[in-house]
Enzyme design. Sequence first.
Site, mmCIF file in Angstrom:
data_model
loop_
_atom_site.group_PDB
_atom_site.id
_atom_site.type_symbol
_atom_site.label_atom_id
_atom_site.label_comp_id
_atom_site.label_asym_id
_atom_site.label_seq_id
_atom_site.Cartn_x
_atom_site.Cartn_y
_atom_site.Cartn_z
ATOM 1 N N PHE A 148 39.900 35.651 35.190
ATOM 2 C CA PHE A 148 39.838 34.438 34.370
ATOM 3 C C PHE A 148 38.590 34.359 33.509
ATOM 4 C CE2 PHE A 148 37.037 32.971 37.767
ATOM 5 C CZ PHE A 148 36.117 32.211 37.065
ATOM 6 N N LYS A 172 48.765 41.651 32.285
ATOM 7 C CA LYS A 172 48.959 40.484 33.170
ATOM 8 C C LYS A 172 47.616 39.756 33.233
ATOM 9 C CE LYS A 172 48.472 38.700 36.707
ATOM 10 N NZ LYS A 172 47.699 37.410 36.804
ATOM 11 N N GLU A 175 46.251 33.747 35.489
ATOM 12 C CA GLU A 175 47.120 32.578 35.362
ATOM 13 C C GLU A 175 46.318 31.299 35.131
ATOM 14 O OE1 GLU A 175 46.414 34.467 37.898
ATOM 15 O OE2 GLU A 175 46.967 33.623 39.852
ATOM 16 N N ARG A 176 44.966 31.400 35.282
ATOM 17 C CA ARG A 176 44.159 30.190 35.115
ATOM 18 C C ARG A 176 43.807 29.925 33.648
ATOM 19 N NH1 ARG A 176 40.015 31.041 40.021
ATOM 20 N NH2 ARG A 176 40.792 33.151 40.047
ATOM 21 N N SER A 225 38.105 40.353 41.453
ATOM 22 C CA SER A 225 37.236 40.312 42.635
ATOM 23 C C SER A 225 37.436 41.574 43.484
ATOM 24 C CB SER A 225 37.555 39.066 43.455
ATOM 25 O OG SER A 225 38.912 39.106 43.855
ATOM 26 N N CYS A 280 30.518 38.730 35.775
ATOM 27 C CA CYS A 280 30.278 39.772 36.781
ATOM 28 C C CYS A 280 28.910 40.401 36.584
ATOM 29 C CB CYS A 280 31.357 40.829 36.724
ATOM 30 S SG CYS A 280 31.287 41.755 35.205
ATOM 31 N N GLU A 382 29.358 36.870 46.693
ATOM 32 C CA GLU A 382 29.283 36.609 45.260
ATOM 33 C C GLU A 382 29.646 35.137 45.062
ATOM 34 O OE1 GLU A 382 32.506 38.172 42.821
ATOM 35 O OE2 GLU A 382 31.125 38.465 41.162
HETATM 36 P P1 NAD Z 1 40.742 37.568 41.051
HETATM 37 O O1 NAD Z 1 40.529 38.825 41.817
HETATM 38 O O2 NAD Z 1 41.069 36.338 41.805
HETATM 39 O O3 NAD Z 1 41.941 37.755 40.000
HETATM 40 C C1 NAD Z 1 41.979 38.855 39.115
HETATM 41 C C2 NAD Z 1 43.438 39.170 38.813
HETATM 42 O O4 NAD Z 1 44.105 39.532 40.024
HETATM 43 C C3 NAD Z 1 44.196 37.991 38.221
HETATM 44 O O5 NAD Z 1 45.023 38.452 37.175
HETATM 45 C C4 NAD Z 1 45.006 37.465 39.400
HETATM 46 O O6 NAD Z 1 46.245 36.905 39.012
HETATM 47 C C5 NAD Z 1 45.244 38.707 40.235
HETATM 48 N N1 NAD Z 1 45.326 38.410 41.676
HETATM 49 C C6 NAD Z 1 44.660 37.422 42.345
HETATM 50 N N2 NAD Z 1 44.981 37.444 43.651
HETATM 51 C C7 NAD Z 1 45.867 38.462 43.818
HETATM 52 C C8 NAD Z 1 46.565 38.975 44.947
HETATM 53 N N3 NAD Z 1 46.412 38.472 46.178
HETATM 54 N N4 NAD Z 1 47.392 40.026 44.759
HETATM 55 C C9 NAD Z 1 47.549 40.568 43.546
HETATM 56 N N5 NAD Z 1 46.927 40.109 42.423
HETATM 57 C C10 NAD Z 1 46.087 39.073 42.559
HETATM 58 O O7 NAD Z 1 39.444 37.353 40.128
HETATM 59 P P2 NAD Z 1 39.077 36.102 39.241
HETATM 60 O O8 NAD Z 1 38.674 34.981 40.119
HETATM 61 O O9 NAD Z 1 40.116 35.869 38.216
HETATM 62 O O10 NAD Z 1 37.796 36.677 38.468
HETATM 63 C C11 NAD Z 1 36.506 36.634 38.995
HETATM 64 C C12 NAD Z 1 36.150 37.930 39.685
HETATM 65 O O11 NAD Z 1 36.270 39.018 38.769
HETATM 66 C C13 NAD Z 1 34.709 37.976 40.157
HETATM 67 O O12 NAD Z 1 34.670 38.581 41.419
HETATM 68 C C14 NAD Z 1 34.005 38.835 39.116
HETATM 69 O O13 NAD Z 1 32.841 39.496 39.556
HETATM 70 C C15 NAD Z 1 35.090 39.803 38.797
HETATM 71 N N6 NAD Z 1 34.858 40.442 37.514
HETATM 72 C C16 NAD Z 1 34.431 41.725 37.521
HETATM 73 C C17 NAD Z 1 34.161 42.356 36.330
HETATM 74 C C18 NAD Z 1 33.689 43.775 36.319
HETATM 75 O O14 NAD Z 1 33.687 44.359 35.261
HETATM 76 N N7 NAD Z 1 33.303 44.355 37.430
HETATM 77 C C19 NAD Z 1 34.340 41.678 35.118
HETATM 78 C C20 NAD Z 1 34.795 40.361 35.150
HETATM 79 C C21 NAD Z 1 35.052 39.758 36.367
#
Ligand code: NAD
Length: 496
Positions: A148, A172, A175-176, A225, A280, A382
């Site tokens: 998101f 994909k 969704e937020r 994450s 991140c 985090e």
């Molecule tokens: P998230 O892991 O909750 O979601 C990321 C994606 O995974 C979304 O599209 C979501 O729909 C999907 N997802 C969520 N739960 C899932 C599940 N149980 N099964 C399958 N798919 C699922 O992350 P977020 O809250 O949207 O974003 C924040 C996180 O992203 C933080 O941890 C941040 O550090 C990380 N991030 C990392 C980088 C990097 O380059 N390393 C860059 C941006 C964000």
Amino acid sequence: MKVVGHFINGETCTPKGRMQDVHNPATGQAEKLVLLASSQTVNDAVISAQSAFPEWRNTPVSKRARIMFAFKNLLEAHSEEIIALIGAEHGKISHDAAGELQRGIENVEFACAAPQLLKGEHSKNVGPGIDSWSEFQPLGVVAGITPFNFPAMVPLWMFPLALVCGNTFVLKPSERDPSCAIFLAKLLKEAGLPDGVFNVVNGDKEAVDSLLDNERVKAISFVGSTPIAEYIYTRANAAGKRCQALGGAKNHAIVMPDADVDNAVNQLLGAAFGSSGERCMALSVVVAVGNEVADRLVDKLQTAMLGLKVGAFDEASNDFGPVITAQHKDKVEGYITSAEQQGAQIVVDGRQISVAGYEDGFFVGATLIDHVLPQMSSYQAEIFGPVLQVIRVESMQDAMQLIDDHEYGNGTCIFTRDGEAARFFSDNIQVGMVGINVPLPVPVSYHSFGGWKRSLFGDLHAYGPDGVRFYTKRKTITQRWPSSGVREGVSFSFPS
Ligand code: NAD
């Protein structure tokens, strides 16, 4: 209420199915609904991408690059609309959203160099009359799953490069904040991209699992994450797909006794609280070497933080906005409370702030916590909020050990005037992206982005040169055209 659907085969579509609220984090109100794709819808998108692949793969690379160039111009022409979409669903301040978009556009610029990037390697006369070359072929249908916190930039890390390399794509997004991806898809179509080459499915776990299970999908780029990154990487690999999965972070800044503390304070404010700490690469821990520098730093940070302004995205004088959801606000505040209960000192407390006119928004104020210890849960996790924690150590070695012991290894930074110390730090620290007096060392588009340890699963980093490698597979061709009259005998030994 407006329903955000999908973009499949060049058209937006809103098939019946499960839906979820999309909140405006500043008002706290659900202002839209997003469709959550079923596996059938995901399959439709993948089939559309699969059908478009043969023709797109054979489209001259210069033509693919020209479409990307037109897309870049459209992104610039429509930047205000994109910034407003990001603000309304993510909540970040307009100047921060503009920065995100600019970094995304730089990835499109890099992708415009595809004719140069895909030239391959050629060797003449590797044997008598034998030439050999390596070329980089597209994989087929590839998918991107994004978080998101950068609804424009992170998708732009992925699909421009994947497309110019000759792949077709299914995105994909989170969704937020789902609208930005649909807007980008429409701009790609306007830029001349053939239908089916780029598709967007909005959704949750069901959509993600459908992409992971679909055998037509050859590769997955994931950013999110760490627990989900690990899950995606493991399951994609088991299914024989190529996968790069970028995860979470805990980024430390070392402040050495010789650092320019005023400069470090200025840099830390933006790097810790910009985008409400939902980056991140956010710097969330300061490791102060020695109590003298720690005291000065905490004192100056405390004073400077009084001037920070929190509010809605469209007021440019605000420094940062709300966090993404009410649940996330509770989580961030819970970590502040846990640090307090475990003995840390809350120097500036951002809990329970109220923003006039936005009383239901998901706001957390800038928070500074001193005397944090490594065993505290606020240090280990985090937090992903506007919370800066200070750990005091006695030496640079202690500071580096602390960083190396943490499960994440995304970004880090050292503030010092000592070149030798900085060089030792950058050479030895177990982190993928290092800043020297640069708080957010996000690589430019012609390098690649990626952390170490549990901040990245996979071998190749995102975008830049690694991105080209990720979205292509190497084929090496060895060729001989015997001239008439020259006939060689049969050889049974290994070619040398
Ligand atoms: P998230 O892991 O909750 O979601 C990321 C994606 O995974 C979304 O599209 C979501 O729909 C999907 N997802 C969520 N739960 C899932 C599940 N149980 N099964 C399958 N798919 C699922 O992350 P977020 O809250 O949207 O974003 C924040 C996180 O992203 C933080 O941890 C941040 O550090 C990380 N991030 C990392 C980088 C990097 O380059 N390393 C860059 C941006 C964000």
